[in-house]
Design an enzyme around this catalytic site. Structure first.
Site, PDB file in Angstrom:
ATOM      1  N   TYR A  57      39.575  26.782  36.041  1.00 14.37           N
ATOM      2  CA  TYR A  57      38.537  27.096  34.750  1.00 14.37           C
ATOM      3  C   TYR A  57      37.042  26.166  35.400  1.00 14.37           C
ATOM      4  CZ  TYR A  57      42.458  29.328  32.305  1.00 14.37           C
ATOM      5  OH  TYR A  57      43.634  29.836  31.980  1.00 14.37           O
ATOM      6  N   ASN A  82      39.275  39.007  26.944  1.00  9.24           N
ATOM      7  CA  ASN A  82      39.351  39.644  27.965  1.00  9.24           C
ATOM      8  C   ASN A  82      40.528  41.078  27.750  1.00  9.24           C
ATOM      9  OD1 ASN A  82      39.288  41.663  30.502  1.00  9.24           O
ATOM     10  ND2 ASN A  82      40.656  39.734  31.418  1.00  9.24           N
ATOM     11  N   CYS A  92      42.223  37.920  34.517  1.00 12.59           N
ATOM     12  CA  CYS A  92      42.109  36.817  34.039  1.00 12.59           C
ATOM     13  C   CYS A  92      42.810  36.047  34.508  1.00 12.59           C
ATOM     14  CB  CYS A  92      42.349  37.042  32.370  1.00 12.59           C
ATOM     15  SG  CYS A  92      42.842  38.155  31.622  1.00 12.59           S
ATOM     16  N   HIS A  93      44.481  36.257  35.325  1.00  8.20           N
ATOM     17  CA  HIS A  93      45.690  35.909  35.620  1.00  8.20           C
ATOM     18  C   HIS A  93      45.352  34.265  36.976  1.00  8.20           C
ATOM     19  CE1 HIS A  93      46.157  39.828  37.513  1.00  8.20           C
ATOM     20  NE2 HIS A  93      46.286  38.879  38.728  1.00  8.20           N
ATOM     21  N   GLU A 138      51.562  38.992  43.761  1.00  4.63           N
ATOM     22  CA  GLU A 138      49.575  39.167  44.269  1.00  4.63           C
ATOM     23  C   GLU A 138      50.076  38.126  45.550  1.00  4.63           C
ATOM     24  OE1 GLU A 138      46.600  38.474  42.222  1.00  4.63           O
ATOM     25  OE2 GLU A 138      46.611  40.627  40.790  1.00  4.63           O
TER      26      GLU A 138
END
Length: 157
Positions: free
Chosen positions: A88, A109, A117-118, A145
């Site tokens: 952030y 979002n 945003c994850h 991911e």
């Protein structure tokens, strides 16, 4: 508003279209009659591809409703590749803002997963997630991911 619900490893998700652009992705089934427009069918194929292979890229016209600042944060998120994260505070520094303001934009979002945003995490903590099952959903997406985040283990209860 045209929308399409699809099954995912996270349960049902619904994608919404307005004026030829994706405007929202919600966790759960959309109300009303679904309408499989060509764009929504394309979004379904790309989301299915992402859940099969997280390196799959999204190539969809997006129109998230938000403030100018929120759109800048979302643009920063779109630049984070699968499997990578940013803090952030890093995004805040790039925009001359605060980490709290970036967190607020993440929480606002309207198109999660597609606007990733994850992939934004805290310094020393995973951070929150406003969709699905909250932090568990964020952990799932980052693990899917093979993300570089060292904070993926669920906290002990």
């Amino acid at each position: 508003m045209p929308h399409l619900t699809l099954h995912s490893p996270l349960g049902e998700i619904t994608v919404f279209e307005e004026d030829g652009r994706i405007v929202a992705l919600d966790f759960g089934r959309g109300a009303g009659v679904a309408e499989a427009t060509p764009l929504l069918a394309r979004a379904r194929r790309q989301l299915d591809a992402y859940f099969d292979d997280p390196r799959s890229a999204f190539d969809l016209p997006l129109a998230p409703a938000g403030t100018a600042f929120q759109r800048k944060v979302w643009d920063e998120m779109l630049a984070i590749p699968p499997g990578r994260t940013r803090r952030y505070g890093e995004i805040a520094a790039a925009l001359g803002s605060s980490a709290r303001a970036v967190g607020g934009a993440c929480g606002a979002n309207p198109i999660p997963i597609i606007i990733p945003c994850h992939r934004v995490v805290g310094s020393g903590a995973l951070g929150g997630y406003s969709g699905g099952e909250g932090a568990d959903t964020k952990r799932y997406l980052l693990a899917h991911e093979h993300a570089d985040a060292p904070l993926l283990a669920a906290p002990a209860h």
